[in-house]
Design an enzyme around this catalytic site. Structure first.
Site, mmCIF file in Angstrom:
data_model
loop_
_atom_site.group_PDB
_atom_site.id
_atom_site.type_symbol
_atom_site.label_atom_id
_atom_site.label_comp_id
_atom_site.label_asym_id
_atom_site.label_seq_id
_atom_site.Cartn_x
_atom_site.Cartn_y
_atom_site.Cartn_z
ATOM 1 N N HIS A 163 10.487 -3.084 62.882
ATOM 2 C CA HIS A 163 11.421 -3.037 62.059
ATOM 3 C C HIS A 163 12.242 -1.512 61.840
ATOM 4 C CE1 HIS A 163 13.178 -2.296 57.320
ATOM 5 N NE2 HIS A 163 13.980 -2.520 58.342
ATOM 6 N N GLY A 170 14.929 -6.770 48.983
ATOM 7 C CA GLY A 170 15.638 -5.675 48.415
ATOM 8 C C GLY A 170 14.217 -5.447 47.756
ATOM 9 N N ASP A 215 21.023 4.599 58.835
ATOM 10 C CA ASP A 215 20.265 3.839 59.595
ATOM 11 C C ASP A 215 21.230 2.673 60.163
ATOM 12 O OD1 ASP A 215 18.799 3.236 61.479
ATOM 13 O OD2 ASP A 215 17.070 3.110 60.046
ATOM 14 N N GLY A 263 9.794 -9.530 54.111
ATOM 15 C CA GLY A 263 9.600 -8.972 52.962
ATOM 16 C C GLY A 263 8.641 -7.434 52.920
ATOM 17 N N ASN A 292 22.578 -3.794 59.949
ATOM 18 C CA ASN A 292 23.393 -2.368 59.354
ATOM 19 C C ASN A 292 24.195 -2.205 60.592
ATOM 20 O OD1 ASN A 292 22.027 -1.923 56.364
ATOM 21 N ND2 ASN A 292 21.053 0.003 57.426
ATOM 22 N N HIS A 308 10.040 0.949 57.369
ATOM 23 C CA HIS A 308 10.247 0.606 58.544
ATOM 24 C C HIS A 308 8.636 0.858 58.967
ATOM 25 C CE1 HIS A 308 14.427 3.026 59.742
ATOM 26 N NE2 HIS A 308 14.860 2.093 59.036
ATOM 27 N N HIS A 351 18.898 -10.337 54.671
ATOM 28 C CA HIS A 351 18.189 -9.101 55.039
ATOM 29 C C HIS A 351 16.767 -8.808 55.045
ATOM 30 C CE1 HIS A 351 17.909 -5.288 52.895
ATOM 31 N NE2 HIS A 351 17.887 -4.908 53.619
#
Lengths: 483, 141
Positions: free
Chosen positions: A237, A409, A97, A381, A332, A206, A406
């Site tokens: 996002h 995770g 992406d 988050g 990315n 997203h 970023h």
């Protein structure tokens, strides 16, 4: 396992050269003891070491505290290669992406004005903003000149076509348009996938989130960003959708041939790449930039529609509503940047895969409003806890090629998450926490449930205490739409 | 393949993968495709109404597998055609021709589970043993 590492300090752990054959530089993971336990559960440490074998890699193969297993490269990794010395350009170091990223929009609304109507607002946003698989945008990109213009100009194209304001562009990384894109180096398959998807949120992790500012840590920086306590914000996002995926898929095939042609040995196929000055690397970069611009145009359009929805919903003029873009970051991407390594200025290809640029105060790439405070760094988050706004620092410039984490995770695989959420109604649990969610995919909410992620606060602690970006505000979700 | 498992699901932190099995290379390719689509939509919900012919080329057998899976994902995304079943009619190490059977994708009828965006080369493996063929593929989701 801990004996692999040499502890540099409380927040940095080194994987020494020699841990794996072929390592050219050490691996350095930004993590504390608590998160170190978590990252052993997958292949990510091995992947940091593998990335350290890349030709032309400079200083270290870096990983951020949100690191988890990716393909080839870990997610949460930063790799910089020296372009003067045949440094590798690797599509795997960017990911599928391309220019997946985040933007934050401020408003003049306060939490109390939105909370009582959050359900209706989320429902209207969900109706108006295309989400999910196969969702089609409201924009039908015309073949030829129009789609080329979007790929060359990115968010600038969107603004020129009425999706937003000129001021949005200066508050977007790279001005929302990275130079050097070449629409001719993109396959017809990528066009076919990308054409109907411009202006769609996409699925997976997203989202579009309505939030409020819960806590302020850095008053001066928050002021510069126009943020205040209990203020309502919107976070988006999303990335380059099927277009970027196809560019990555196509160029992974190209790079497979390139590693044979240039006789490059790598420990994992998914690391494949070509030296910067080769045709293959240059073509990938030009196509990757087109995908990056697609993503910036995409987030710009999504923001524009969110603004329109809120204006109508609250019956306010654009000026009264004050929905201005605070900042937009890519997480990315590969970019050619100037950095100082061992006292020497160098041009590096900085691959950030699940890592955010975090440039310090005074950096020439920052817009004048942020010159004094540093680059805004947006870290989303999971949908139940918090997101954070931070700023970039000189220390990031010195240590991490101006990069930081970023996100939270992942900690659980998607299937594990779905299994452990079996029989549970995640949307009800979130509603009990005061967060109203709408999703188009049946399993999306289970896959993305808060426990599937590391605690974002732990991740932010590490980058803040390590000094590679510092906290400005904490944001709390009120309503979320997901693909 | 008449007996035993056709495929099983693998867990990977951020992604998902499958192990697929086959008596021969053709059934291995068919079962890998079935496994991949079973992650996207429950196969019982899909009817066979149309068919599409798929031709794929690549450099070697592993890359051919990735190219085949990416091609049918491309058809899913751009033609909104969801596959229930498939058969490989011709293939060698570098070429294949297959027919995929299914119907037009309708989110109302076909609730989506995982959105697979690409088949990757990550930990990709095709193995032949006495009991048949096995493939491992990790997907980007």
């Amino acid at each position: 396992m801990a004996e692999i590492f040499r502890k540099i300090d409380d927040y940095r752990w080194e994987i020494p050269v020699g841990y794996k054959p072929g390592m050219r530089v050490p691996g350095i993971i930004y993590v504390d003891e608590k998160l170190l336990e978590v990252i052993h559960k997958d292949q990510s440490v091995e992947q940091v070491a593998n990335a350290a074998t890349l030709p032309g890699i400079v200083k270290a193969s870096l990983a951020m505290p949100d690191i988890h297993e990716g393909y080839g490269f870990p997610i949460g990794g930063v790799v910089a290669t020296d372009i003067a010395k045949g440094g590798l350009i690797s599509p795997g170091g960017v990911g599928y992406d391309i220019n997946c990223g985040v933007r934050l929009v401020r408003s003049n609304l306060k939490k109390e004005e939105v909370l009582p109507r959050i359900k209706d607002l989320v429902q209207i946003l969900f109706n108006e903003i295309p989400t999910g698989v196969g969702s089609r945008g409201k924009i039908r990109l015309g073949r030829g000149a129009e789609e080329r213009a979007a790929l060359l100009k990115g968010a600038r194209w969107a603004v020129e076509n009425g999706y937003g304001e000129k001021e949005d562009l200066e508050r977007t990384e790279s001005g929302g348009c990275i130079e050097g894109a070449d629409p001719d180096l993109v396959s017809s398959k990528a066009y076919e996938r990308g054409r109907p998807q411009l202006g769609t949120l996409g699925s997976g992790n997203h989202f579009l989130e309505v939030q409020y500012v819960q806590e302020i840590y850095d008053e001066k920086a928050a002021n510069a960003m126009g943020l205040f306590k209990d203020q309502v914000t919107v976070m988006i996002h999303s990335g380059s959708r099927g277009f970027g995926h196809q560019v990555c898929t196509d160029y992974l095939v190209t790079m497979e041939e390139a590693i044979r042609k240039y006789k490059i040995e790598l420990p994992d196929r998914q690391l494949a790449g070509a030296p910067f000055d080769t045709r293959e690397a240059q073509e990938y970069l030009a196509a990757m930039r087109a995908a990056a611009n697609y993503a910036w145009a995409n987030r710009q359009c999504l923001m524009h529609w969110a603004r329109e929805v809120l204006q109508r919903f609250f019956g306010m003029s654009p000026k009264d509503l004050g929905m201005n873009l605070v900042y937009d970051v890519a997480h990315n991407i590969v970019k050619v940047e100037d950095h100082i390594v061992d006292g020497k200025k160098m041009k590096l290809a900085v691959h950030r895969k699940g890592a955010t640029r975090a440039f310090p105060p005074g950096h020439p790439e920052l817009p004048s409003v942020y010159k004094d405070i540093g680059q805004p760094v947006l870290i989303p988050g999971d949908m139940g806890r918090n997101s954070f706004m931070l700023v970039g620092t000189k220390r990031a410039m010195d240590e991490t090629f101006g990069s930081t984490c970023h996100g939270a995770g992942r900690m659980m695989s998607r299937h594990q998450a779905i299994r452990s959420a079996k029989g549970r109604e995640i949307h009800r649990e979130l509603e009990d926490m005061g967060i109203y969610v709408r999703a188009s995919g049946r399993e999306s909410l289970k896959e993305e449930m808060p426990e599937a992620y590391k605690n974002i606060a732990d991740v932010i602690n590490v980058v803040h205490n390590a000094g590679i970006s510092t906290r400005v505000v904490k944001l709390k979700p009120m309503g979320v739409i997901k693909g | 393949m008449t007996e035993g498992k056709r495929y099983e699901i693998l867990d990977v932190t951020a992604d998902v993968g499958i192990l697929a099995y086959g008596n021969d290379i053709k059934s291995l390719f068919e079962n890998t495709a079935l496994g991949m689509f079973s992650l996207i939509v429950e196969p019982e919900k899909i009817k066979v109404k149309e068919k599409v012919e798929v031709k794929v080329e690549s450099r070697n057998i592993e890359d051919l597998l990735v190219a085949w899976l990416n091609e049918i994902l491309f058809i899913f995304e751009t033609q909104e055609f969801i596959m229930k079943d498939c058969s490989v009619s011709e293939m060698d190490e570098r070429h294949m021709i297959a027919e995929i059977r299914g119907e037009h994708y309708n989110p109302e009828v076909h609730p989506r589970n995982v959105h697979i965006k690409a088949a990757t080369y990550h930990n990709l493996e095709i193995k032949k043993s006495n009991s048949g063929w096995r493939a491992r593929v990790i997907f980007d989701v």
